[in-house]
Design an enzyme around this catalytic site. Structure first.
Site: not given
Ligand code: NAI
Ligand code: MG
Length: 358
Positions: A139, A220, A248, A244, A188
């Site tokens: 980002y 994951d 959520d 991010d 990851k």
């Protein structure tokens, strides 16, 4: 006392309605304490883009520079060119080097019914802080972007400096927050070079906080642990993209995105506080948006920027008590009245007033 300057971004969609409730809370704090607040209107996002062709006007940024803290709603409208409004929020985060994105996820005892996992074992409840890196990664728009009709690239860039400062911050939270012990790092590293650097820095820095237990997860697998055993998390530290997404997911453990606050923090500079949700065009103008994420963002502002822990705790208590008496539609409960955005804000403000008066 000289008034504290709060730059306020009204934003788009449901944003002006929830910001109104956030200011209501600050007004109650001003009424019963020595705090005084001066609001600086600093428009950003889609509506102002439509008026002046810029989603982060220079004048708004200057007002933010003069402020002690920024209160931000959300930006984004369905009919805008791609990414225009989002550039406003990313622009503010970059401009003020707000490299910490704090996202506390706390299930209130009075609202355990809203948790989608309520019929499963949720231990002693859900109470975690996601500490998301907010200045690097995909980002940050560093490293170049290419987009044609045939191919598109984004380059993920992380630096040792950027990784180290967020990991240190996470350990500091674990050390200073009562009830929090462990730091969980999410990456990851089995695939991504950036995550491999992240993981090696995490282990190196962890040696300096030898009394604090740590664990690592691949993102994951972490997503399923978040559903399986959310009560196991204390401080979760992760990169920009993963933060991010998992925040959520974590917020929905509270039953609605409208429940979770966020702080974009520069520990030595100007910080910005916001609910984690977007402008929710699907419910805009209906008067039903949940203002609690924004009200808890105000709480976070008082705690993080102004170190007013007692007032912050009272705001949380006022929310806890209110959830026993009425709910907005997204978290409604049989037997309790369904409240509008303004009614919910009024009830919390009224309870806060009583607590502050005592
Ligand atoms: P969203 O977070 O706006 O909405 C997702 C879902 O949650 C919707 O069903 C919405 O009704 C519900 N919701 C969100 N806030 C709520 C609240 N306070 N009370 C009750 N329900 C609530 O995400 P979406 O729909 O993906 O994005 C809408 C716009 O917001 C887009 O333009 C997006 O780019 C932008 N956005 C802006 C952000 C920001 O300004 N920080 C963050 C995320 C999205
Ligand atoms: Mg998001």
């Amino acid at each position: 006392m000289t008034p504290i300057k709060i730059a306020v971004v009204d934003g788009d969609g449901i944003s002006p309605a929830i910001i109104r409730e956030g200011k209501k809370i600050l007004d109650v704090v001003a009424r019963y304490t020595s705090f005084q607040f001066e609001y600086l209107d600093a428009p950003a996002g889609g509506e102002v883009y439509k008026q002046v062709g810029d989603s982060l006007p220079r004048k708004s940024l200057e007002l933010m520079e003069q402020s002690d803290a920024i209160l931000f709603g959300a930006v984004g409208l369905p009919d805008l060119p791609q990414g225009v409004a989002e550039r406003a929020i990313l622009g503010i985060r970059q401009h003020f080097d707000q490299f910490v994105n704090l996202r506390p996820i706390k299930l209130f005892n009075s609202a355990r019914d809203t948790c989608p996992l309520k019929d499963r074992f949720i231990g002693d409840g859900i109470d975690m802080i996601i500490c998301r890196e907010n200045s690097e990664g995909l980002y940050a728009k560093i490293g170049g972007i290419l987009r044609t009709d045939e191919v598109a690239t984004n380059l993920m860039v992380y630096t040792k400096k950027g990784i180290d400062r967020i990991i240190h911050h996470a350990f500091t939270i674990a050390r200073n927050t009562p009830g929090f012990t462990k730091v969980t790092s999410v990456d990851k590293a089995n695939i991504l070079a950036c995550s491999q650097l992240w993981r090696s820095r995490f282990h190196e820095i962890a040696k300096k906080y030898a009394d604090i237990p740590t664990e690592d997860f691949y993102v994951d697998a972490f997503c399923q642990w978040l559903i399986r055993k959310p009560y196991k998390c204390d401080v979760v530290v992760t990169g920009n993209l993963f933060g991010d997404i998992i925040s959520d997911e974590a917020a929905y453990l509270l039953g609605s995105l409208g429940m979770a606050p966020g702080g974009n923090i520069n520990p030595d500079g100007i910080s910005m506080y916001e609910p984690i949700h977007g402008s929710a065009p699907d419910i805009a103008g209906k008067g039903i948006a949940n203002p609690i994420g924004t009200i808890l963002a105000v709480k976070l502002m008082l705690a993080e920027t102004f170190k007013e822990m007692d007032v912050a705790a009272m705001i949380e208590q006022a929310v806890e008590e209110t959830l026993d008496e009425g709910r907005t539609v997204d978290i409604q409960k049989e037997g309790l009245p369904t409240l509008s955005t303004g009614e919910m804000g009024n009830l919390i403000a009224e309870k806060l007033g009583k607590l502050l008066k005592q």
